[in-house]
Scaffold this active site. Sequence first.
Site, PDB file in Angstrom:
ATOM      1  N   ASN A 111      49.812  18.662 142.433  1.00 57.84           N
ATOM      2  CA  ASN A 111      49.732  17.357 143.102  1.00 57.84           C
ATOM      3  C   ASN A 111      50.451  16.235 142.363  1.00 57.84           C
ATOM      4  OD1 ASN A 111      48.198  15.173 144.787  1.00 57.84           O
ATOM      5  ND2 ASN A 111      47.728  14.735 142.644  1.00 57.84           N
ATOM      6  N   TYR A 176      63.276  10.747 145.347  1.00 53.72           N
ATOM      7  CA  TYR A 176      61.922  11.127 145.768  1.00 53.72           C
ATOM      8  C   TYR A 176      61.959  12.096 146.964  1.00 53.72           C
ATOM      9  CZ  TYR A 176      57.013  10.747 147.167  1.00 53.72           C
ATOM     10  OH  TYR A 176      55.709  11.038 147.523  1.00 53.72           O
TER      11      TYR A 176
HETATM   12  P1  NAD Z   1      49.016   8.218 142.063  1.00 58.69           P
HETATM   13  O1  NAD Z   1      50.117   7.462 141.378  1.00 58.69           O
HETATM   14  O2  NAD Z   1      47.753   7.506 142.404  1.00 58.69           O
HETATM   15  O3  NAD Z   1      48.656   9.536 141.235  1.00 58.69           O
HETATM   16  C1  NAD Z   1      49.658  10.336 140.666  1.00 58.69           C
HETATM   17  C2  NAD Z   1      49.027  11.320 139.739  1.00 58.69           C
HETATM   18  O4  NAD Z   1      50.083  12.004 139.075  1.00 58.69           O
HETATM   19  C3  NAD Z   1      48.164  10.669 138.682  1.00 58.69           C
HETATM   20  O5  NAD Z   1      46.988  11.436 138.485  1.00 58.69           O
HETATM   21  C4  NAD Z   1      49.029  10.719 137.432  1.00 58.69           C
HETATM   22  O6  NAD Z   1      48.283  10.881 136.240  1.00 58.69           O
HETATM   23  C5  NAD Z   1      49.875  11.942 137.681  1.00 58.69           C
HETATM   24  N1  NAD Z   1      51.112  11.843 136.935  1.00 58.69           N
HETATM   25  C6  NAD Z   1      52.061  10.882 137.021  1.00 58.69           C
HETATM   26  N2  NAD Z   1      53.019  11.118 136.102  1.00 58.69           N
HETATM   27  C7  NAD Z   1      52.655  12.252 135.443  1.00 58.69           C
HETATM   28  C8  NAD Z   1      53.237  13.005 134.390  1.00 58.69           C
HETATM   29  N3  NAD Z   1      54.385  12.667 133.833  1.00 58.69           N
HETATM   30  N4  NAD Z   1      52.576  14.111 133.965  1.00 58.69           N
HETATM   31  C9  NAD Z   1      51.414  14.473 134.526  1.00 58.69           C
HETATM   32  N5  NAD Z   1      50.822  13.815 135.529  1.00 58.69           N
HETATM   33  C10 NAD Z   1      51.452  12.715 135.974  1.00 58.69           C
HETATM   34  O7  NAD Z   1      49.702   8.795 143.345  1.00 58.69           O
HETATM   35  P2  NAD Z   1      49.124   9.523 144.646  1.00 58.69           P
HETATM   36  O8  NAD Z   1      49.487   8.638 145.789  1.00 58.69           O
HETATM   37  O9  NAD Z   1      47.748   9.985 144.496  1.00 58.69           O
HETATM   38  O10 NAD Z   1      50.145  10.773 144.682  1.00 58.69           O
HETATM   39  C11 NAD Z   1      49.736  12.118 144.524  1.00 58.69           C
HETATM   40  C12 NAD Z   1      50.778  12.985 145.186  1.00 58.69           C
HETATM   41  O11 NAD Z   1      50.831  12.662 146.572  1.00 58.69           O
HETATM   42  C13 NAD Z   1      52.192  12.809 144.645  1.00 58.69           C
HETATM   43  O12 NAD Z   1      52.829  14.064 144.563  1.00 58.69           O
HETATM   44  C14 NAD Z   1      52.869  11.950 145.704  1.00 58.69           C
HETATM   45  O13 NAD Z   1      54.261  12.148 145.746  1.00 58.69           O
HETATM   46  C15 NAD Z   1      52.172  12.463 146.958  1.00 58.69           C
HETATM   47  N6  NAD Z   1      52.204  11.542 148.111  1.00 58.69           N
HETATM   48  C16 NAD Z   1      51.559  10.336 148.084  1.00 58.69           C
HETATM   49  C17 NAD Z   1      51.628   9.508 149.205  1.00 58.69           C
HETATM   50  C18 NAD Z   1      50.928   8.148 149.252  1.00 58.69           C
HETATM   51  O14 NAD Z   1      51.169   7.368 150.187  1.00 58.69           O
HETATM   52  N7  NAD Z   1      50.061   7.824 148.317  1.00 58.69           N
HETATM   53  C19 NAD Z   1      52.337   9.913 150.337  1.00 58.69           C
HETATM   54  C20 NAD Z   1      52.983  11.155 150.315  1.00 58.69           C
HETATM   55  C21 NAD Z   1      52.903  11.969 149.205  1.00 58.69           C
END
Ligand code: NAD
Length: 268
Positions: A111, A176
């Site tokens: 994730n 991205y």
């Molecule tokens: P977020 O920024 O709240 O969480 C991201 C997570 O990734 C955090 O737990 C962070 O610790 C971890 N992370 C970041 N850099 C890291 C690193 N170098 N090493 C290890 N861990 C790392 O973001 P989110 O919105 O919860 O995103 C989670 C996933 O969902 C991602 O893959 C993102 O691309 C995807 N996503 C999010 C959305 C949205 O609108 N929030 C939409 C589509 C996809």
Amino acid sequence: MSSLFIEYFKGGYGKNMKIAGLLEGKTAIVTGGTRGIGYEIVKKFAEAGAKVALFGSRQETVDKALGKLKEEMPEAEVMGLCPALDKYDEVEKAIGTVKEAFGRIDILANNAGISARESIYDYKPEDFEKIMKLNVNAVFFCTKAVAPIMKEQGGGSVINTSSMVSIYGQPAGCGYPASKFAVNGLTRSLARELGKDNIRVNAVAPGVTRTDMVAALPEEMVARISAGIPLGRPGEPEEVANTVLFLASDLASYVTGEILSVDGATQV
Ligand code: NAD
């Protein structure tokens, strides 16, 4: 109307669904499990009865997440580690530690991810590489390290967090969507390669989801985004986690190679 349907609306957007026992006896790893969607996946897996290892980027955020979980779900069996996900030897070591602690690994939720908004005119090559290292290489590294363990156990389930931009692209920050197209490629290819070992590989493709990032946006901006979503609102992290739970569980025993949109039918 089925009782499940009624419960969904009573709970509101999939909250508080009864899932106890769905992952009983299973163990799971969730990368990026310290906040946002990942944290909800950790909670959902634990609530369903799994032992869960969350991976975060720093010890401090891992400890904070573990402390929060202890308050919210005192009975959950959870551990936390912070391997550098872009270094295969660290990933392999951390996965070995989880196997030793829990005895098996049934589920991997890849994730962790970062996004970008820069125009190609300003995009630094090192920033493009950084996004690929976490969003793509780490998915490959974690899956490579768990696959032999799952194979030996007789199967497993890998769920990658892709994005709706893997379908549409986006008008800036090309690294991205490029990374999420690659996640879909890994998902479909590894599903074909690992099916013979009873390892299912799927992805969820969330739309705009109300994590800290979206919650910090001005209300009028959220309203503008919502107007383009047929369900009329951004998704909740728990709704993405519910979908990941389905794919992780035996309810999805014949589902593999799927990129499942969780975006309220967003069209861009
Ligand atoms: P977020 O920024 O709240 O969480 C991201 C997570 O990734 C955090 O737990 C962070 O610790 C971890 N992370 C970041 N850099 C890291 C690193 N170098 N090493 C290890 N861990 C790392 O973001 P989110 O919105 O919860 O995103 C989670 C996933 O969902 C991602 O893959 C993102 O691309 C995807 N996503 C999010 C959305 C949205 O609108 N929030 C939409 C589509 C996809």
